[in-house]
Design an enzyme around this catalytic site. Structure first.
Site, PDB file in Angstrom:
ATOM      1  N   ASP B 218      43.103  94.291 -68.534  1.00 30.27           N
ATOM      2  CA  ASP B 218      43.038  95.431 -69.454  1.00 30.27           C
ATOM      3  C   ASP B 218      43.124  96.791 -68.785  1.00 30.27           C
ATOM      4  O   ASP B 218      42.860  97.791 -69.429  1.00 30.27           O
ATOM      5  CB  ASP B 218      41.755  95.379 -70.303  1.00 30.27           C
ATOM      6  CG  ASP B 218      41.886  94.379 -71.421  1.00 30.27           C
ATOM      7  OD1 ASP B 218      43.026  93.986 -71.693  1.00 30.27           O
ATOM      8  OD2 ASP B 218      40.858  94.005 -71.998  1.00 30.27           O
ATOM      9  N   ALA B 219      43.471  96.830 -67.510  1.00 28.57           N
ATOM     10  CA  ALA B 219      43.663  98.149 -66.907  1.00 28.57           C
ATOM     11  C   ALA B 219      45.014  98.689 -67.348  1.00 28.57           C
ATOM     12  O   ALA B 219      45.855  97.953 -67.865  1.00 28.57           O
ATOM     13  CB  ALA B 219      43.603  98.048 -65.398  1.00 28.57           C
TER      14      ALA B 219
END
Lengths: 374, 600
Positions: B218-219
């Site tokens: 999720d970066a």
């Protein structure tokens, strides 16, 4: 036996069963040098497998069981079909075993049968013999005559036959159980209570329903199932002592999931392995993998005193010698006050109390001490 | 015979329950009964419930009669011309409010085309089932419901333009986006809520691809060039305040530059920004420790002797200074009075927040993530037309979360940006993705939104086609600058002598029970001791009574309060927390003795 003299030298350093294994599995054509080499390698492997002194096996066991424990479900599973046969599994069951609680939430037995019966002979009859039957299950009709104050019951004939019972035997059971007069009228049983008030009549009616007829008390359900071309009986409710005494039961393989019951019937060693089996069962049912040696250690700790002690403040923890260690685990006040009243002394010999005082813990690298020459 | 209850109180019976109910409803629609009345006929219980109380959740619906809504084109035209209002329609019985009980008797159609003779009501808009925030998610009907929830929750934390009068407000913890934009992909609710007057995000070019693992878990990866051009820059405002309190005896605080002889005087350097009135001047760049508002207070206790025998100033320093880790520029200074007539000084600090690694961003579909890498513009993948994405979003975030609307918005944004128009993404009746794809094809792009990209570093063409589009991204108020914290040495608590807790108090990071266990498991005995040395103390112990002795620093001599001086007293090292618990036991009447033994 060949080269027996070589084995002699290892009797002190290798366990008996390992030496026995080697002896039995040695190939026929083997020379002395080869045997020597086998024994030497076995010795190095065995030494490498030993836990080092000062290794914190307890903490490692706790972490190894505790970490996968966080992934366990809180569900109890239900058997389809059979009424109210469900099993506690997962974390609740694990807690139950490790706390050594008095009785499991869902007591169960697995009854193995002796030779002719384990192929399905008389399986229904045997099941009925084990299951506790109460009178209410045999009655097809119930009536209360308020005016003449008697209670009439009509037992189900087919069910009676299933259990090798007849109306006369039922009469005796009621008379024995309730101390009332019972008359047989054709296929009816007429009960005349001494006290004729209506509320008393109802009380007696309820008591009649609960009169014990046959089977082993506390075994509420029986379920004959086939496991690997053999019939076994799974029960809800346990009564190990009585079941083992039945002549058609295989007493060696029959077990219960009640650890305390095993301890009282078969002794502490059986309880120890029961704990191991039950914990392993839970862990495997969740699809987790824990090395059995961790579970063995926990089972050992629970059983060292000769009684089954739970991992609770009343069980294993209360056996600790250190006041501070006990106080650091639940109810500190109780332990401190008791220690103050009896003037207890804490030698600071284990881990937690040394952490409290910020001293090196006597474990791992903190264990070895310097010794002066002479 | 049906029982009738008014506000849950039995009032009587009625013969024709259904007729009675209908009559009440008719009266309400004719406005002879107030529109707040609701009635339910419970056929199971054969009872009529009339409710007029407050606190019932009610919702408006179009009334349907004989399979047709009462509302007509005539009504609509009147509404457009402003001759009719909502409340007129309610009064005329065209729209009515149902509570949860009356809904049980109603059959509501979702769309007008679904109407049958059995229907009693028609939904005004299918969007009605969503609240304000959820309606702001475009193409919400293509998202999993949990993502819709997450998406609307995230929007509440977005940095935007919260109020036009912000320069004259003194709100706590304000974040303002420097250059907010109106979303290209909008819903009906954006117009209704006048979103263009308080937008909270920016339209950026997003490519769905990985890049050297810097957008795992999720970066997201941001384009340095975009940031340099002002993407997602925001200001953080924080006001500080100080009041001139009045004390008994006519003494007051004084907002001023403190004199050097004031008790607790910091240092000349800390007061350097203060003007003659004792308040910092606007546009000063202050750092931690710098005084913002200088203030002195009268002595706390007049009885204290040393404050009497000095003829000079005995006032205390009570200035407001920037706390540990804070910095900023003075934005606004306000001097006023409060209700009690006390002088009040406000200083609002401003700090620019340029996106950095660790700042949190989200699309409107619950796809939140944290910056994992800020990539130089030159290293970003580029397309044949020279477009570089502003943000790289990991494809692994899509399959498990099933946020299809995220992908549709990407296409929609692309079409909107190229065609120069807003895209209607209203949940349940927005533009269809098929139409959008056709339009995209017409604009000279690949229908599915994918493009050939080239490696920004080597210039090689990527084997895969990359899905590129434009979408509305929100910067969330959780920024690392407000959370980053570390400590080597620092303040300790008075009672236990252990490190303080929390970032605000420059606290330590606790090594807890389970972490301690890992040290034990490794057998790292001395390392464990060293880790817990934070409250280590040396304590003299009397060997004869086992109690903690006293050390006299003047004489350099220890004595036992019980046994006197002529006993053997030895110093031992232990944790102060243990010394404290020994003292606490003693206060409870439990005398815990320490017996010393030679270690060797």
């Amino acid at each position: 036996m060949a080269h027996e003299e070589l084995f002699k030298g290892y009797e002190q350093t290798l366990p008996e069963h390992i030496l026995k294994d080697i002896r039995e599995n040695l190939p026929d054509k083997v020379n002395k040098a080869e045997v020597k080499e086998i024994l030497e390698i076995t010795q190095t492997e065995f030494d490498a497998a030993l836990v080092d002194a000062g290794e914190a096996v307890g903490i490692v066991a706790a972490e190894s069981i505790g970490e996968p424990g966080t992934q366990m479900t809180l569900n109890t599973f239900h058997f389809a079909g059979v009424a109210e046969m469900n099993v506690t599994t997962g974390l609740p069951r694990l807690i139950e075993i490790l706390d050594a609680s008095a009785a499991p939430k869902t007591p169960m037995m697995e009854i193995y049968l002796k030779a002719p019966y384990n192929k399905g002979k008389d399986i229904k009859k045997i099941a009925h013999k084990i299951k506790e039957t109460k009178l209410k299950e045999l009655i097809s009709e119930f009536s209360i005559n308020v005016l003449e104050s008697w209670i009439a019951i009509v037992p189900d004939k087919k069910k009676l036959a299933d259990l090798d019972m007849d109306i006369a035997k039922i009469k005796k059971l009621i008379e024995k159980g309730l101390k009332v007069n019972v008359e047989i009228d054709d296929d009816k049983l007429i009960i005349k209570p001494k006290d004729e008030t209506l509320s008393e009549m109802h009380k007696i009616k309820e008591k009649i329903k609960g009169v014990y007829v046959s089977g082993l008390k506390t075994i509420n359900h029986v379920l004959p199932i086939k496991r690997e071309d053999e019939f076994i009986i799974v029960t809800a409710g346990t009564k190990l002592q009585d079941v083992l005494e039945l002549d058609f039961v295989d007493p060696i393989r029959t077990t219960t999931n009640d650890v305390k019951e095993i301890a009282s019937v078969l002794g502490i060693e059986a309880a120890r392995s029961a704990i191991m089996i039950e914990v392993l069962k839970v862990i495997n049912s969740q699809g987790l993998n824990v090395d059995i040696r961790h579970i063995m250690l926990v089972a050992d700790i629970m059983c060292v005193s000769g009684l089954v002690n739970g991992i609770t403040r009343y069980g294993v923890v209360s056996e600790k010698s250190s006041v501070l260690a006990r106080a650091s685990f639940e109810t500190p006040l109780k332990h401190i006050i008791a220690a103050a009243l009896s003037g207890e002394e804490d030698k600071l010999t284990s881990v937690i109390e040394n952490v409290m005082l910020n001293q090196p813990i006597p474990s791992g690298t903190g264990l070895p001490k310097l010794m002066m020459k002479d | 015979m049906a029982d009738v209850y008014v506000n849950s109180k039995f009032v009587g019976t009625v013969d024709n329950a259904e007729g009675f109910k209908k009559q009440i409803i008719e009266e309400r629609r004719k406005s002879t009964l107030p529109y707040l009345v609701n009635v339910q006929h419970n056929e199971k219980e054969d009872a009529i419930y009339v409710e007029t109380t407050k606190g019932r959740a009610r919702r408006p619906l179009l009334v349907v009669r004989e399979g047709k809504p009462i509302i007509t084109d005539h009504h609509m035209k009147q509404l457009e011309r402003g001759e009719l209002t909502w409340s007129d329609l309610v009064k005329q019985g065209v729209i009515e409010y149902l509570d949860s009980a009356e809904e049980e008797n109603a059959l509501v159609a979702f769309y007008e085309s679904e109407l049958t003779m059995d229907h009693t009501h028609l939904e005004i808009s299918p969007l009605d089932i969503l609240g304000l925030c959820s309606s702001l998610v475009p193409f919400g009907d293509f998202n999993q419901s949990t993502r819709l929830n997450a998406g609307s929750k995230n929007q509440k934390q977005a940095i935007g333009f919260y109020a036009a009068n912000y320069p004259v407000r003194m709100d706590m913890d304000v974040n303002l986006l420097e250059t907010p934009q109106v979303p290209v992909v909008q819903t009906m609710m954006h117009k209704v809520a006048e979103y263009d007057k308080h937008p909270s995000g920016q339209n950026i070019v997003v490519a769905i691809m990985t890049y050297k693992g810097y957008n795992m878990e999720d970066a997201i990866i941001l384009n340095k060039g975009a940031i340099d051009r002002g993407l997602a820059r925001s200001f953080y405002y924080r006001p500080s305040t100080s009041e001139e309190l009045r004390y008994t005896g006519g003494l007051t605080d004084e907002i001023c530059v403190p004199d050097k002889d004031v008790k607790g005087y910091k240092s000349e350097k800390d007061y350097r920004f203060l003007e003659d009135d004792g308040i910092i001047s606007p546009e000063c760049k202050a750092k931690e420790g710098d005084v913002i508002i200088g203030k002195t207070s009268p002595p706390r206790f007049l009885s204290s002797m040393d404050e009497y025998n000095l003829t000079s100033n005995t006032r205390r320093e009570s200035s407001v200074a920037l706390a540990h880790g804070e910095k900023g520029t003075v934005d606004f200074v306000l001097v006023t009075e409060n209700e009690e007539g006390n002088k009040l000084a406000y200083v609002r600090m401003r700090d620019q927040r340029i996106p950095e690694i660790g700042d949190k961003f989200t699309s409107r579909h619950g796809q939140k993530g944290v910056i994992g890498l800020i990539l130089p513009h030159t290293d970003m993948p580029f397309s044949a037309s020279g477009i570089t994405p502003d943000l790289l979003f990991s494809p692994h975030g899509v399959p498990s979360r099933m946020t299809i609307a995220h992908l549709i918005e990407l296409v929609g944004g692309k079409v909107g940006a190229l065609a120069g128009r807003h895209i209607d993404g209203t949940t349940f009746d927005g533009e269809t993705s098929d139409d959008l794809r056709k339009e995209l094809l017409g604009l000279g792009f690949r229908e599915n939104g994918s493009e050939t990209l080239y490696n920004g570093v080597t210039g090689e063409q990527f084997e895969a086609k990359i899905f590129v589009g434009s979408m509305y991204y929100l910067k969330l108020k959780h920024m690392v600058a407000n959370k980053l914290h570390s400590r080597a040495r620092g303040p300790i608590q008075l009672l236990t002598r252990q490190p303080t807790e929390g970032r605000a108090k420059e606290g330590g990071l606790r090594l807890g029970e389970m972490e301690k266990d890992t040290f034990v498991a490794h057998g790292a005995s001395l390392l464990l001791k060293e880790r817990f040395d934070s409250d280590n103390t040396v304590v003299p112990v009397c060997e004869s009574c086992g109690m903690i002795a006293v050390h006299n620093d003047f004489k350099n001599q220890s004595y036992c309060p019980v046994c006197g001086e002529n006993v053997e007293i030895n110093n031992i090292e232990l944790s102060y927390a243990f010394k404290l618990i020994v003292d606490e036991f003693r206060s409870l009447g439990i005398n815990m003795k320490i017996k010393l033994e030679n270690k060797y």
